[in-house]
Scaffold this active site. Structure first.
Site, PDB file in Angstrom:
ATOM      1  N   SER A  84       0.789  -1.230   0.000  1.00  0.00           N
ATOM      2  CA  SER A  84       0.000   0.000   0.000  1.00  0.00           C
ATOM      3  C   SER A  84       0.821   1.281   0.000  1.00  0.00           C
ATOM      4  CB  SER A  84      -0.941   0.024   1.208  1.00  0.00           C
ATOM      5  OG  SER A  84      -2.029  -0.845   1.001  1.00  0.00           O
ATOM      6  N   LYS A  92       0.311   3.824  -2.715  1.00  0.00           N
ATOM      7  CA  LYS A  92      -0.674   4.902  -2.670  1.00  0.00           C
ATOM      8  C   LYS A  92      -0.041   6.279  -2.513  1.00  0.00           C
ATOM      9  CE  LYS A  92      -4.024   1.582  -1.017  1.00  0.00           C
ATOM     10  NZ  LYS A  92      -4.431   0.805   0.138  1.00  0.00           N
ATOM     11  N   SER A 126      -5.980   3.605   4.168  1.00  0.00           N
ATOM     12  CA  SER A 126      -5.430   2.705   3.154  1.00  0.00           C
ATOM     13  C   SER A 126      -6.515   2.034   2.323  1.00  0.00           C
ATOM     14  CB  SER A 126      -4.536   1.643   3.804  1.00  0.00           C
ATOM     15  OG  SER A 126      -3.661   1.071   2.870  1.00  0.00           O
ATOM     16  N   LYS A 186       3.166   6.492   5.142  1.00  0.00           N
ATOM     17  CA  LYS A 186       2.238   5.420   4.735  1.00  0.00           C
ATOM     18  C   LYS A 186       2.753   4.044   5.123  1.00  0.00           C
ATOM     19  CE  LYS A 186      -1.488   3.918   2.770  1.00  0.00           C
ATOM     20  NZ  LYS A 186      -1.450   2.763   3.693  1.00  0.00           N
TER      21      LYS A 186
END
Length: 430
Positions: A95, A98, A150, A257
């Site tokens: 993720s 992203k 997320s 993140k």
């Protein structure tokens, strides 16, 4: 009583059963405490709490067994590498993908524009903000759902809204990677789910993150601990808590993140600012993501100092064309992270623009001075003309110049030489 139990015997049996249940509960809780609150010896010999796992995405998983791990720490404004290992190894990034999704969406979308959730954004596997078909969201709210919670569905909704389709948006992501000069990055989707050709490197991901953190909207989003999405006629009010525990546990943390899939292992991109120095730390396929990012940034903050190596208005070069001299200067102050006692040499070249309308008044942006280390572009500094320019030959001549910037820093004292090579002439400026 014969074969029947007495009330006293039954009471004892019940008491034993209850004691076993309570003991089992205590052991489970103790095990959780040991896992989430284990201690490490700090530099001063004291004990400190390690960072707990992001158990919203990860639940007691080991690093992906068949893949290597990597990490890097860089300084945000110069992209200078301050630590890490296997920084150019291609690995999956889950993720943390992203980060690029958000950057491309912010650069190409209107944040307060309302969009209607497409059918293909509903029911996307993995972490989710549970979007429903035809709900109305703003780009901004979807970005918070993307980066704080997320949401894989949020990534698809943004891709369709901004790119017209997921495939086209992924192309935009890859085009952005190419424009940043990244050699070890390729995207197959906007959310980080497994793909055979979906990968990055710790260094490339750090560069993406550094450019993203220069965007104030992105920086605000990833540094937010809690966000409220106001309800409307199509969906209720949502409260998004940031999954990135680094924001609460690390001094100066301001992003970015988390990530995990079975194929990628644990991943984390962290950022923090202390004493005017912004760091980016990336770990890929490392079990203790928070601890590793923390240790890497601690070491960099301890060892490196932001050193001013050029001030706004400093003259870089004087070019003679005919009977005229034209001076070129730094547009802004230039700061570089250096260790005490370090001697650093960087090669550089002038990258001059190709579209100008004459005359160029004093203070016009004419290009950049680019700095390279081992043929890798680290950073650039904007340059301006001090004198009015009426002849494009000045800029053509400057574009042929290259140079070396040698700097040393010891006990608060900076010494440097800027050597310029061009037209058979070598000059040095201290």
């Amino acid at each position: 009583m014969g074969k029947y139990f007495s009330i006293k015997s039954i009471s004892k049996i019940i008491a034993v059963i209850l004691a076993i249940i309570m003991l089992n509960f205590v052991l489970i809780q103790l095990n959780a405490v040991i896992e989430d609150n284990s201690v490490l010896s700090s530099a001063d010999g004291s004990l400190k709490k390690t960072f707990p796992s992001n158990n919203q995405e990860i639940d007691n998983v080991e690093a992906s067994a068949n893949k290597s791990s990597s990490s890097v720490v860089i300084e945000e404004s110069t992209l200078r590498v301050l630590g890490g290992f296997n920084k150019d190894m291609r690995l999956e990034m889950a993720s943390t993908t992203k980060i690029m999704t958000a950057l491309v969406a912010i650069e190409n979308g209107e944040l307060d524009k309302k969009i209607t959730v497409a059918d293909e954004a509903v029911g996307v596997e993995g972490s989710s903000i549970y979007l429903k078909y035809d709900e109305i969201w703003t780009i901004r709210d979807l970005l918070y759902g993307l980066m704080l919670r997320s949401g894989n569905d949020s990534a698809v909704a943004l891709a369709v809204a901004i790119g017209g389709s997921v495939d086209n948006f992924v192309k935009m992501m890859n085009d952005k990677a190419d424009s940043l000069g990244l050699k070890n990055t390729h995207f197959e989707n906007p959310n980080g789910l497994h793909g055979d050709n979906h990968y990055t490197s710790a260094y490339d991901l750090a560069v993406i993150s550094a450019f993203a953190m220069r965007n104030e909207d992105f920086k605000k989003i990833v540094g937010t601990k809690m966000y409220t999405v106001e309800g409307n006629e199509t969906h209720p009010t949502y409260y998004f808590a940031n999954k990135n525990k680094m924001l609460a546990l690390y001094e100066g943390a301001n992003g970015i993140k988390t990530g995990y899939t079975k194929d990628s292992g644990r991943c984390l991109v962290s950022s923090a600012e202390r004493n005017g120095m912004q760091l980016i730390s990336v770990v890929l396929n490392i079990y203790d993501t928070y601890g590793t990012c923390s240790a890497g940034m601690d070491k960099a903050f301890e060892e490196y100092i932001p050193v001013e190596i050029g001030r706004k208005g400093d003259i870089l070069e004087s070019i003679k064309v005919g009977q005229e001299n034209y001076e070129i200067a730094l547009e802004n102050t230039l700061v570089l992270p250096l260790k005490n006692g370090e001697n650093l040499g960087l090669s550089c070249k002038f990258n001059i623009g190709d579209k100008f309308n004459l005359p160029l008044e004093s203070g016009s942006a004419i290009g950049k001075l680019e700095f390279y280390d081992d043929n890798r572009l680290l950073f650039s500094a904007n340059i301006v003309n001090i004198d009015k320019i009426n002849d494009l030959g000045v800029l053509r001549k400057l574009s042929a110049y290259v140079g070396d910037w040698r700097v040393s820093y010891t006990d608060g004292k900076t010494e440097q030489i800027f050597s310029v090579y061009g037209g058979g002439v070598e000059k040095e400026r201290g």
